[in-house]
Write an enzyme that holds these catalytic residues in place. Structure first.
Site, PDB file in Angstrom:
ATOM      1  N   HIS A 372       0.690  -1.070  -0.061  1.00  0.00           N
ATOM      2  CA  HIS A 372       0.150  -0.002   0.158  1.00  0.00           C
ATOM      3  C   HIS A 372       0.741   1.329   0.071  1.00  0.00           C
ATOM      4  O   HIS A 372       0.347   2.334  -0.283  1.00  0.00           O
ATOM      5  CB  HIS A 372      -0.840   0.134   1.302  1.00  0.00           C
ATOM      6  CG  HIS A 372      -2.356   0.495   1.021  1.00  0.00           C
ATOM      7  ND1 HIS A 372      -2.405   1.483  -0.056  1.00  0.00           N
ATOM      8  CD2 HIS A 372      -3.571   0.424   1.468  1.00  0.00           C
ATOM      9  CE1 HIS A 372      -3.771   1.749  -0.206  1.00  0.00           C
ATOM     10  NE2 HIS A 372      -4.466   1.275   0.807  1.00  0.00           N
ATOM     11  N   ASP A 376      -2.252   2.460  -4.792  1.00  0.00           N
ATOM     12  CA  ASP A 376      -3.480   2.790  -4.042  1.00  0.00           C
ATOM     13  C   ASP A 376      -4.496   1.708  -4.614  1.00  0.00           C
ATOM     14  O   ASP A 376      -4.097   0.906  -5.679  1.00  0.00           O
ATOM     15  CB  ASP A 376      -3.840   4.341  -4.296  1.00  0.00           C
ATOM     16  CG  ASP A 376      -3.731   4.293  -5.988  1.00  0.00           C
ATOM     17  OD1 ASP A 376      -4.226   3.503  -6.573  1.00  0.00           O
ATOM     18  OD2 ASP A 376      -3.821   5.738  -6.401  1.00  0.00           O
TER      19      ASP A 376
END
Lengths: 536, 317, 324
Positions: A372, A376
């Site tokens: 992450h 995204d």
């Protein structure tokens, strides 16, 4: 001169290796190419072969020893040489880089090597065991830093720390039935996974894929003689989706994303010794056939423990398929420094809503874990759904794949006894070979023609698949001057605006897809040079 | 030779021949694994020479055939047990049929290396001389073995020390596949005696009387302190070198020709002419030999194998 | 107690045993009229007569084999080879006859034979200067002794003559003149198979064979002055071999050096090393060190010979290395 086998450098990052097994002993004869020992690196077990025929004069390291790259492993007396006298070694001078001296260089301070092997005399070991003294805590003063009886006696005043288990908790203490040391590869993997799990903020996306089209496609491909697996189709879809979503084919590093255009696909393979992850390099320039062939080759090598370190290095994305075990879904852990990893579940018949109606379809779940820090949710979703879409789409893409080979059936006959002319027939087609009356080319010319033709066709197909334009192409194929056919040279002239890199990748794909090229024996040298034609 | 001695030699020849035929059957049937060099065709000289020995003389036999043991009176049961590697023989499975030994009858054993017998025979002769006895040593060997250095060293040592040893060469024309004329420069092995100032005599090895007389004379010389003698008995090996030898190195014609000189029928004919042997005696002797062999084979087959760990015994006294 | 030489010890053993037992005879090249090339047997022919002490032609096969034949038939021959190296000329008779006749014939006979083998480098080169004990340790059926001092020379030879088995008796040429004390007991016997602790100590075990023993003792003196009290073991018999003596010593010291005048590969030290692996590994505190002839023949010129033969300095250095 005797030949010294040194610890080979089997990977960019390799600085040392462990001697896992000796296949030869001192005094054994070896032929060139005989396996002498197996070395374990962080990534693989590799057999080191004898470079020449001779007799093993001496082994310079024991099984379990860790030896620096370039360090001496064994000495081979070449044919005709006498075995060098086995004189007592003058300390480390004779064997500068063997395993024991690796400890010797810092002998006085640390006999227990950092890598866990304690060098102590058998007598010292016995006395230490009797007295309950931990050898690892003792400095060795003996030859090569060996811990001697005297060292143990000196340490006698400070015996090993008492066991942390207090008597009261003894009943509850869990004693393992046995301890299994992790192999070097497993240990490195364990370290790496710990790091990944602790440092990478994972998020996982899961989708269900209707596999009926993919299964259909596989059936039709294989009906033509190919051996495509469902996994191959999944891999090809992943490669294509990665090409379209380069941010997933990347790694996060200290505030930036390193995005790769080479797609190196790691594929997890289960072996009796545990999971290994060989890599299909440059999958971006491979078609389905090539991916399939390479995946199968790597899986075979993995099971036979023949993977080389380079087969295990450089993955940019990993696919882990545990479908064969019946597992439907899971939350995978990324292999750092890769930015994502895809878990593939088992294909089962499921009730899916198709155009508003329940239908039983073969389906599976995929779960993709993303880093992450650099990816995204939206980017990830595009990739996840693209993989799903590619696997579910109706099989029009099939026509862009290189045509799999199908059975050919040629009849060749020789009519007249006084003539070398032969006549070939394929279906309604007729042609002749090697007629002394000039009725056709000789067999070698005919082969060279077939080779050139096939290469060109393969090149055209590859270009089409990639949507790139090439203009005129020609091949000049020639064999060596005389004697048996030992060498085939091919000059490929291509009219194109592609840059060098892309052109060469395209030619590589064409070569791999050329069925005639595949027929050339390994001991016949094949050289291909690629030249550009000036645009007309 | 008197009548009873002739019959004794004849009986031993028949018993030896029948025993070897039986051993060949046992080996071919796989019942025993013995490594046997048959002496068929050489029984006359072996039986006659041994008939000349005293009970307290020493014997070093050669590797060809069973007649030495038969003629010396070693029980057939023991020979067969050695052949089969069982208990009940003379060497407890250690040496096989090649090392039948019998101290009570001065049978010292056999050298596995050809020519190893000569120094041993010399030592036995030395022993007799040091102790001042009047025994003698009879040492058999083949034409091929006469080319070992030990033969020459021993002949010379016996000659200079006048040791009571009779060297008896069985010249059967072949050393396995090597004919004597190609292995040996002298025509007669007996000629070699000259090199050591020792009497050398050639006799027809298929004629028991000639052999017996020559050995008696040599033994007399030995017992009286005059030293060694060399006798060469010309004979022929009618079977192969070992049981199972393809015998491809000799022509069938040559072997056929020698079968016509088989010493057994020749001696029978002679004894019949002299009135010593009748047809009924002949069948009786043959039947008696077969019966003895049957009993011995039966005994052998009942004997156990040696204890495996007895392999560790008998290294040192 | 008297002081005698090693050569005298051998001769006394021969004389005493020949007087004691009329079946003992002695022969070999030049032993009777000349008294042996090392003059060990002078006067024996005069005392015992030509029947029991006599010269042989140069026929090692015949006369060594005759020793076996005579032993089979009731004598106790002592056969002298001029040089231990000549054992190789008579390999069949030594290895297959003396060593294996009894076994091959199921124990029917005893072979009470002694072969005297003058051994050791003394400027006589490759074919007259070897200590070939190790070759014969490898063959079953032979007993092997290598005395290092006059008392053992005598006691071992007397025991060898009385033994019912073939014994190779290695007498080192350079020890003939060595002096030492000996008891006057006419039945002074040194049992075969029993090692001697030539010097007690606990810092290191130094096993020395034959002429290496005096050198080892000198090394022990030198080390004692430096504060290291080492143990010197003289196996005396190499077959049977007193394994417990060495194992016990190593249990005490943890360090071992073997000094021998054999070739290094598969020498006595190699066998000792293998034995310790099997029986005393966990007592070893240092690797074994062997001081032996590098695997080359023995050269004749003194400067070359001394380069390859283990000497005091080489033994000392090996010990120092382990004591460091």
């Amino acid at each position: 001169m005797p030949f010294v086998i040194q610890m080979p450098k089997l990977g960019h990052a390799m600085t040392e290796g462990t001697v896992l097994r000796w296949h030869k002993r001192a005094g054994d004869k070896v032929a060139q190419g005989d396996p002498v020992l197996t070395v374990e690196t962080d990534k693989a077990e590799v057999e080191v072969e004898a470079p020449a025929e001779g007799v093993i004069a001496r082994l310079a390291a024991a099984e379990g020893d860790v030896v620096q790259v370039g360090g001496e492993l064994a000495v081979i007396a070449l044919k005709g040489e006498s075995i060098p006298a086995d004189e007592p070694k003058a300390k480390s001078a004779a064997v500068p880089q063997s395993a024991a001296p690796a400890a010797a260089s810092k002998a006085v301070t640390a006999a227990p090597s950092a890598r866990g092997r304690v060098i102590a005399s058998p007598r010292a070991k016995r006395i230490a065991a009797e007295a309950g003294i931990e050898l690892a805590a003792i400095s060795g003063t003996g030859p090569d830093g060996m811990i001697t009886e005297d060292d143990v006696r000196r340490a006698g005043a400070k015996p090993a720390a008492p066991s942390p288990a207090s008597p009261a908790s003894e009943a509850a203490a869990l004693a393992p039935a046995r301890r299994e040391k992790l192999t070097r590869i497993q240990a490195v993997g364990a370290r790496n996974l710990t790091q990944s799990w602790q440092q990478i903020p994972h998020f996982v996306q899961m989708v269900r894929v209707d596999m009926s089209q993919a299964m259909q496609r596989r059936r039709s491909l294989n009906a033509g003689g190919a051996k495509i697996t469902v996994t191959d189709l999944i891999l090809a879809a992943v490669v294509r989706a990665l090409g379209e979503n380069p941010r997933v084919n990347a790694s996060y590093s200290d505030g930036e994303m390193l995005i790769y255009d080479r797609i190196n696909l790691g594929i997890a393979v289960d072996t009796p010794d545990g999971l290994v992850v060989p890599v299909i390099h440059d999958a971006q320039s491979m078609d389905l056939q090539a991916i399939s062939a390479r995946a199968s080759e790597l899986a075979g090598k993995a099971r036979e423990k023949k993977l080389m370190p380079r087969d295990l290095e450089g993955a940019t994305f990993t696919v882990s398929n545990l479908g064969a075990y019946g597992v439907e879904n899971g939350t995978p852990v990324i292999f750092a420094p890769q930015a994502a990893l895809m878990f593939v579940g088992a294909i089962r018949d499921e009730v899916l809503a198709v155009e508003g109606k329940p239908e039983i379809r073969p389906a599976m779940q995929i779960a993709i874990a993303y880093d992450h820090r650099g990816i995204d949710g939206a980017t990830a979703s595009r990739f996840t759904t693209r993989v799903k879409q590619l696997l579910e789409e109706k099989s029009e893409a099939g026509k862009t794949e290189a045509a799999p080979h199908r059975k050919r059936d040629v009849i060749v006959s020789s009519a007249a006894s006084g003539s070398l002319r032969v006549d070939a027939a394929y279906g309604a087609m007729r042609w002749s070979l090697d007629g002394d009356d000039g009725a056709g080319p000789d067999p070698v010319s005919s082969f060279l023609g077939a080779l050139g033709g096939c290469l060109l066709m393969s090149l055209r197909v590859a270009a089409q698949v990639r949507g790139v334009t090439i203009g005129r192409v020609s091949v000049h194929a020639q064999s060596n001057e005389k004697g048996h056919v030992k060498e085939i040279q091919v000059e490929l002239d291509v009219e194109t605006a592609l840059d060098d890199d892309k052109l060469h990748r395209l030619v590589e794909v064409a070569e791999r897809g050329c069925h005639i090229r595949a027929l050339i024996r390994d001991d016949v040298a094949f050289k291909m040079t690629v030249r550009r034609l000036n645009a007309a | 030779m008197d009548r009873s001695l002739k019959l004794q030699i004849y009986r031993n020849m028949i018993l030896s021949r029948r025993l070897e035929e039986r051993i060949a059957e046992l080996i071919k049937a796989g019942q025993v694994g013995g490594f046997m060099h048959p002496g068929v065709g050489q029984e006359a000289l072996q039986c006659a020479a041994i008939a000349a020995l005293r009970r307290d003389d020493y014997l070093l036999y050669a590797h060809r055939g069973v007649a030495y043991w038969v003629a010396r009176g070693i029980p057939l049961e023991k020979v067969l047990c050695d052949l089969a590697g069982r208990e009940g023989g003379t060497n407890r499975g250690k040496g096989g049929v090649m090392r039948v030994v019998y101290p009570e009858l001065g049978v010292l054993g056999e050298s596995g290396t050809l020519g190893g017998c000569f120094p041993i025979a010399t030592g036995a002769g030395l022993s007799i001389k040091v102790k001042g006895g009047d025994q003698a040593v009879l040492c058999f060997f083949g034409d091929g073995t006469s080319n070992r250095g030990t033969f020459h060293e021993s002949m010379n040592l016996c000659a200079v020390r006048k040791l009571p040893v009779v060297f008896l060469c069985e010249n059967n024309g072949w050393a396995v596949s090597m004919p004597t004329e190609r292995s040996t420069a002298v025509r007669d092995i007996a000629d070699r005696a000259k090199g050591y100032a020792v009497p050398g005599k050639v006799v027809d090895g298929n004629d028991p009387e000639q052999v017996y007389d020559a050995v008696v004379e040599a033994l007399k010389r030995a017992r009286s302190g005059e030293g060694p003698s060399l006798i060469e008995a010309k004979t022929y090996r009618l079977w192969g070198h070992w049981i199972g030898d393809p015998d491809s190195y000799r022509s069938r014609e040559e072997v056929e020709k020698h079968w016509r000189h088989d010493p057994i029928p020749a001696f029978e004919e002679k004894l019949a002419k002299e009135g010593v042997l009748t047809d009924s005696m002949r069948s009786e002797i043959d039947a008696e030999a077969r019966a003895k062999i049957d009993r011995a084979v039966e005994f052998m087959q009942k004997q156990p194998s040696p204890r495996p760990d007895s392999a560790l015994e008998d290294v040192f006294a | 107690m008297r002081t005698i030489t090693y050569a005298q010890g051998i001769k006394e053993a021969l004389v005493e045993e020949m007087r004691r037992d009329p079946t003992v005879i002695l022969y070999g090249e030049d032993v009777a009229n000349f008294g042996g090339i090392f003059r060990i047997t002078s006067g024996l022919k005069e005392e015992f007569g030509e029947n029991r002490v006599f010269d042989t032609p140069i026929s090692e096969n015949a006369f060594v084999g005759a020793g076996v034949g005579a032993a089979l038939t009731g004598l106790r021959p002592v056969v002298e080879l001029q040089f231990a190296d000549f054992l190789f000329t008579t390999g069949d008779e030594i290895v297959l006859k003396a060593g294996m006749w009894r076994y091959g014939h199921g124990g029917a006979y005893k072979i009470p034979l002694v072969v005297r083998c003058p051994s050791g480098a003394a400027g006589v080169g490759p074919e007259h200067g070897q200590c070939p004990e190790a070759f014969f340790m490898h063959t079953p059926g032979l007993k092997i002794v290598s005395p290092s001092n006059p008392a053992d020379a005598k006691g071992l030879l007397k025991a060898a003559i009385r033994d019912d088995n073939p014994v190779l008796y290695f007498e080192h040429k350079l020890l003939y003149a060595a002096k030492g004390e000996i008891s006057d007991d006419p039945d002074y016997l040194v049992p075969l198979g029993k090692a001697a602790i030539a010097r007690e100590g606990d810092a290191l075990t130094l096993v020395a064979i034959s002429a290496m023993v005096p050198k080892a003792l000198a090394v022990a003196d030198r080390l004692a002055k430096e504060g290291h009290h080492i143990e010197v073991i003289d196996p005396r018999s190499l077959c049977p071999f007193d394994r417990p003596a060495i194992v016990e010593s190593v249990k005490k010291t943890g360090k071992i050096v073997v000094a021998e005048e054999s070739y290094r590969t598969l020498g006595v030290g190699a066998e000792i090393g293998a034995m310790l692996m099997e029986e005393a590994l966990e007592y070893l505190d240092r690797p074994l060190r062997r001081v032996a002839i590098p695997d080359v023949p023995i050269p004749t010129a003194t400067v070359l010979e001394q380069f390859v033969i283990p000497n005091e300095e080489k033994i000392y250095q090996a010990c120092r290395e382990l004591l460091a």
